[in-house]
Design an enzyme around this catalytic site. Structure first.
Site: not given
Ligand code: SIN
Length: 579
Positions: A92, A159, A275, A321, A382, A417
């Site tokens: 996404q 992010e 995730h 994360r 994830h 990551r």
């Molecule tokens: C996300 O859209 O949160 C996932 C992106 C990713 O796993 O790098």
């Protein structure tokens, strides 16, 4: 007479490092020494030949196929679903690249190294983030349309772990846009022949060299030998090891397990990224609530509807994360309910519908209006950080075999990551492989490979075995692990290794064998690393131990695992030094 290729006999090698902290000395089940899954003789099979065989049709596979074909090579592209059924399709958030005015390659490098917690290979990170701009421009030339602001510049999302907005995206369905455009280009490419719904059983080797792959066609029940001068694995991850995962059903680690059987080195398997915010519903796999929503300002709330990331990390909800996931696990335990809440209400219906249409629609279908309601979220498996070990040009340790994307382990991600670096990794490494093939490529070798029969009894029924495997991994090898939980898992998985000793032929059975193989390797890797770092969290070793563990773990079938030093100054970066 078939001899099982060298049985696993390596007791784990800590005698060589007397200073190392106590770790386990259990050996892997012998069945992990098995070379081929099926009985076959390629002389009796139909065969095909191409300069390059690409296995997998996500970002990494399609990029490799297009690039090799553009250089005049004949390419066979094999994929186990339809061409667009891939993990890439589900992405996404988007793809990271230092293309914004305030950004730089050095900043992207720094963020990647800090999040990677001292285990990133600095030369790899430099190569990947340095090539991002050019690689992304080429994607746009291929027709990929990223969202843009009024001035025409690309719109960038932020992010977790990124110090500024850096994620190119197409709404919240970036993977689907990339997948569709690249699949279209591959279908039009003259020198690429696509084989959909074909299953990789094993990689074929002659001497030291990978010379092709054994491919199964479930429609005709035929096995075929696909010979090639160079083979590129782009088979994605193995989220299906876990009960709660964002990965589609096809993410069963087939490429990594096949590479293990073929003798390729694998590394860093203990690092599985969870995730933090998968949609907590009965659906499986879990729908992802993109981190970009937190990047736009959505908050995480506990059962008292209080923000709990404040004070935990300076980036609060946008912490890396691993940090957010562990905090959510604590809140879930404290509150005694299966989820926490994501609050996006203050972002407004219009903004949410426009920028996050997929999240909007999916939540609405589940009865949640995200402009009015809190979204129930919980961590889900994830991304597999470990995989087939590759060098800077995507070469594995087996000549002729390359790997790119989630099935590979380049050292880019270290112990954790950075969000949206994964599509970038697949894109850049496949481009590098295409360039490497110009000097490495070998003619398609003549070869015959024979695999004699195996035992023919099986102790488990398939659904029971898969359910057991997922439960064991989720309960004992999840976000938090300990010696006790890992030992428990190793014992239970060791019993399941019986399935590795039988010849099973249906794809679901072969997938199960691959999942069991990877689950055992992952469990032992997690047991081996007696520290906590990034997304590997040991409750019995809660601290990071740079003295012993600023290393990557590297193994191959039939040998003991070894530790390998990290290159570059990643320890200093990870300690927070920035340019
Ligand atoms: C996300 O859209 O949160 C996932 C992106 C990713 O796993 O790098």
């Amino acid at each position: 007479m078939w001899q099982r290729s060298p049985p696993w006999s390596g007791w784990w090698p800590l005698a060589e490092d007397a200073a190392a902290p106590r770790t386990h000395s259990r050996h892997l089940p012998d069945a992990l020494g098995r070379r081929y899954l099926l009985e076959f003789d390629t002389a009796e099979l139909a065969s095909r030949r191409a300069d390059v065989l690409v296995i997998g049709s996500g970002m990494a596979g399609l990029t490799a196929a297009l690039g090799a074909a553009a250089n005049g090579r004949s390419v066979h592209l094999v994929t186990k679903g339809r061409i667009s059924e891939t993990n890439t399709w589900y992405a996404q958030g988007g793809i990271a690249g230092a293309v914004g005015e305030a950004d730089s390659v050095e900043l992207h490098l720094a963020d990647t190294l800090v999040v990677g917690q001292g285990l990133c290979e600095e030369d790899v990170v430099r190569a990947v983030v340095g090539e991002a701009g050019e690689a992304l421009r080429d994607l746009v030339r291929l027709g990929v349309e990223f969202d843009r602001v009024e001035s025409g510049a690309v719109d960038l999302h932020r992010e977790g772990g990124h110090s500024l907005p850096r994620v190119l995206h197409t709404g919240d369905a970036t993977g689907a846009e990339i997948q569709n455009k690249l699949s279209g280009a591959v279908k039009r490419a003259e020198r690429v022949e696509v084989f959909e719904e074909r299953f990789l059983v094993d990689l074929l080797t002659a001497g030291e060299r990978c010379v092709g792959a054994l491919i199964y066609d479930p429609a005709t029940h035929d096995l075929e030998a696909f010979w090639a001068g160079s083979i590129v694995l782009a088979t994605g991850g193995a989220g299906q090891m876990y009960r709660i995962t964002t990965n589609p059903l096809l993410a069963t680690g087939d490429g990594v397990a096949a590479a293990w059987r073929a003798g390729a080195e694998v590394s860093d398997l203990e690092f599985v990224q969870f995730h933090p915010t998968a949609f907590d519903s009965a659906a499986s796999p879990k729908f992802l609530i993109t981190e970009a929503l937190r990047g736009e300002g959505a908050y995480l709330l506990d059962c008292d509807e209080k923000r709990f990331m404040l004070g935990v990390h300076e980036l609060a909800e946008l912490a890396p994360r691993d940090v957010v996931t562990r905090e959510i696990e604590k809140v879930i335990a404290r509150c005694g309910r299966p989820n926490v809440w994501l609050d996006a209400r203050h972002l407004g219906a219009e903004h949410l519908r426009l920028h996050f249409p997929t999240v909007w629609e999916t939540c609405l279908e589940a009865g949640i209006d995200i402009s009015k309601d809190l979204i129930p979220v919980a961590p889900a498996a994830h991304y597999m950080i470990g995989g087939v070990r590759i060098d800077l040009d995507g070469r594995t340790s087996v000549p002729g075999l390359y790997a790119s994307g989630e099935c590979s382990c380049s050292g880019l991600h270290g112990a954790n990551r950075l969000a949206s670096n994964s599509l970038l990794e697949g894109l850049v490494f496949s481009r590098r492989i295409v360039r490497a093939l110009e000097t490495d490529a070998q003619p398609v070798p003549p070869a015959r490979v024979v695999s004699p029969p195996s035992d023919d009894s099986v102790l488990y029924t398939l659904p029971m075995a898969l359910g057991n495997l997922q439960s064991v991994m989720s309960q004992f090898v999840g976000v938090n692990r300990s010696e006790g939980s890992l030992e428990e898992a190793a014992t239970m998985l060791g019993e399941m290794a019986a399935v590795l000793d039988v010849s099973l032929t249906r794809p679901a059975e072969l997938e199960l064998q691959n999942l069991v193989t990877l689950a055992i390797l992952l469990t032992h890797a997690a047991w081996y690393r007696t520290e906590s770092r990034g997304c590997h969290s040991r409750t019995d070793y809660p601290l990071r131990d740079d003295e012993h563990w600023r290393v990557r773990t590297v193994w191959r079938r039939g040998a003991s695992p070894r530790r390998e030093a990290i290159t570059g100054r990643t320890d200093a970066w990870a300690a927070g030094e920035r340019p």
